[in-house]
Design a protein around this motif. Structure first.
Motif, PDB file in Angstrom:
ATOM      1  N   VAL A 245       0.827  -1.206   0.000  1.00 20.96           N
ATOM      2  CA  VAL A 245       0.000   0.000   0.000  1.00 20.96           C
ATOM      3  C   VAL A 245       0.865   1.260   0.000  1.00 20.96           C
ATOM      4  N   LEU A 246       2.050   1.192   0.589  1.00 19.41           N
ATOM      5  CA  LEU A 246       2.934   2.353   0.647  1.00 19.41           C
ATOM      6  C   LEU A 246       3.323   2.858  -0.739  1.00 19.41           C
ATOM      7  N   SER A 247       3.278   1.989  -1.754  1.00 20.26           N
ATOM      8  CA  SER A 247       3.683   2.403  -3.100  1.00 20.26           C
ATOM      9  C   SER A 247       2.520   2.547  -4.068  1.00 20.26           C
ATOM     10  N   GLN A 248       1.278   2.365  -3.603  1.00 18.48           N
ATOM     11  CA  GLN A 248       0.157   2.385  -4.548  1.00 18.48           C
ATOM     12  C   GLN A 248      -0.083   3.774  -5.137  1.00 18.48           C
ATOM     13  N   ASP A 249       0.299   4.854  -4.423  1.00 22.20           N
ATOM     14  CA  ASP A 249       0.103   6.197  -4.965  1.00 22.20           C
ATOM     15  C   ASP A 249       0.892   6.412  -6.254  1.00 22.20           C
ATOM     16  N   ARG A 250       1.991   5.690  -6.436  1.00 23.58           N
ATOM     17  CA  ARG A 250       2.819   5.859  -7.636  1.00 23.58           C
ATOM     18  C   ARG A 250       2.133   5.316  -8.881  1.00 23.58           C
ATOM     19  N   TYR A 251       1.236   4.356  -8.724  1.00 29.49           N
ATOM     20  CA  TYR A 251       0.684   3.632  -9.863  1.00 29.49           C
ATOM     21  C   TYR A 251      -0.826   3.823 -10.030  1.00 29.49           C
ATOM     22  N   CYS A 252      -1.531   4.230  -9.003  1.00 29.42           N
ATOM     23  CA  CYS A 252      -2.995   4.218  -9.008  1.00 29.42           C
ATOM     24  C   CYS A 252      -3.547   5.547  -8.494  1.00 29.42           C
ATOM     25  N   THR A 253      -4.780   5.850  -8.899  1.00 24.82           N
ATOM     26  CA  THR A 253      -5.503   6.966  -8.309  1.00 24.82           C
ATOM     27  C   THR A 253      -6.720   6.513  -7.515  1.00 24.82           C
ATOM     28  N   ALA A 254      -7.146   5.246  -7.672  1.00 21.24           N
ATOM     29  CA  ALA A 254      -8.286   4.733  -6.917  1.00 21.24           C
ATOM     30  C   ALA A 254      -8.200   3.224  -6.810  1.00 21.24           C
TER      31      ALA A 254
END
Length: 290
Positions: A245-254
């Motif tokens: 989850v710590l890296s999901q902001d790099r790849y996803c918006t939702a």
């Protein structure tokens, strides 16, 4: 995208033992469905599982079809991060998703079959919106084999790719980071799907909406099952998932998570499941939670 020294995804966290005995690269399709608002939800859910399911069971080149009936209230529970939305707007909520596994190269033949044409005309009887998503051949992953355990606590997570992230980078994150973390944490059922680019040709069914604005589109999905004794919350709070989850902001918006009220098998191992064996349960209330 940088590569870790051992060839693993750089955001995958420390090496871990992951059970890949059942891991398969498969060809899949997922349709996001919204029931008509002028029909009781319990009626729509039964029609989808029974009459509509009877037609779907006759589509050729399909190895498995499982209807995932979503909860109306238990949703939006994927772990949060600063730049990634997890709450589901009411105007963009869905009621369910059929998950299909297709034979390699059989997608177009399946969609052109007489049964598929019949189901296209049947959609208007129960759905207001139908958004079809196909994966490229072999682009999805089955981590735990075919459908079987109806007692699992199951969730479907719809994933939106961040603009500027390549399709290959997004696919690697979905499969090699998110799904691998869930597998490492002991998910009892796990499928990870990455969709092909949006195809208008999939959306010629009459009498239903196919509106899918670019900024609201989904590009992948996770189907996750946890043993009832463990629960979904324990799985999502596990250290491997927390790291992912710590890296999901790099790849996803939702990442929009729905609890699955029930999973209804329509085709298993390439064979239709008779209506009496599908295990459909009538909803306890119009709110939708049994």
């Amino acid at each position: 995208m940088p590569t870790a020294p051992d060839g693993a995804h750089p955001d995958a966290g420390p090496p871990a033992v992951v059970n890949t005995a059942h891991l398969q690269s498969v060809t899949t399709g997922c349709w996001l469905l919204r029931f008509r608002s002028d029909i009781p939800r319990s009626t729509a859910s039964r029609y989808w599982a029974m009459e509509h399911g009877d037609i779907a069971s006759r589509i050729p080149h399909v190895l498995e079809t499982v209807e995932r009936h979503f909860s109306r209230s238990a949703r939006g529970f994927w772990p949060r991060s600063p730049l990634c939305a997890t709450a589901i707007p009411e105007e963009w909520a869905f009621d369910g998703m059929p998950e299909l596994r297709l034979t390699l190269g059989g997608a177009l033949r399946a969609l052109g079959s007489p049964a598929a044409r019949q189901i296209h005309h049947d959609e208007q009887n129960v759905f207001s919106t139908s958004l079809g998503h196909l994966g490229l051949p072999g682009s999805s992953r089955w981590w735990t084999g075919g459908f079987g355990d109806r007692t699992l606590d199951t969730a479907v997570v719809l994933i939106r790719r961040r603009a500027g992230v390549s399709r290959a980078g997004f696919a690697s994150f979905v499969h090699d980071v998110l799904a691998r973390a869930l597998s490492e944490s002991g998910a009892a059922e796990l499928r990870s799907h990455v969709f092909a680019p949006w195809l208008p040709a999939l959306h010629n069914t009459p009498g239903v909406s196919h509106d899918n604005p670019p900024h609201l589109r989904y590009h992948g999905v996770l189907v996750i099952g946890a043993k009832a004794t463990d629960g979904m919350s324990s799985l999502l709070e596990s250290p491997p998932v927390t790291r992912a989850v710590l890296s999901q902001d790099r790849y996803c918006t939702a990442l929009h998570a729905y609890k699955v009220e029930q999973s209804v098998p329509i085709v298993l191992d390439g064979r239709p499941v008779p209506a009496r064996d599908r295990g459909f349960r009538d909803l306890a209330s119009e709110g939708g939670d049994a």
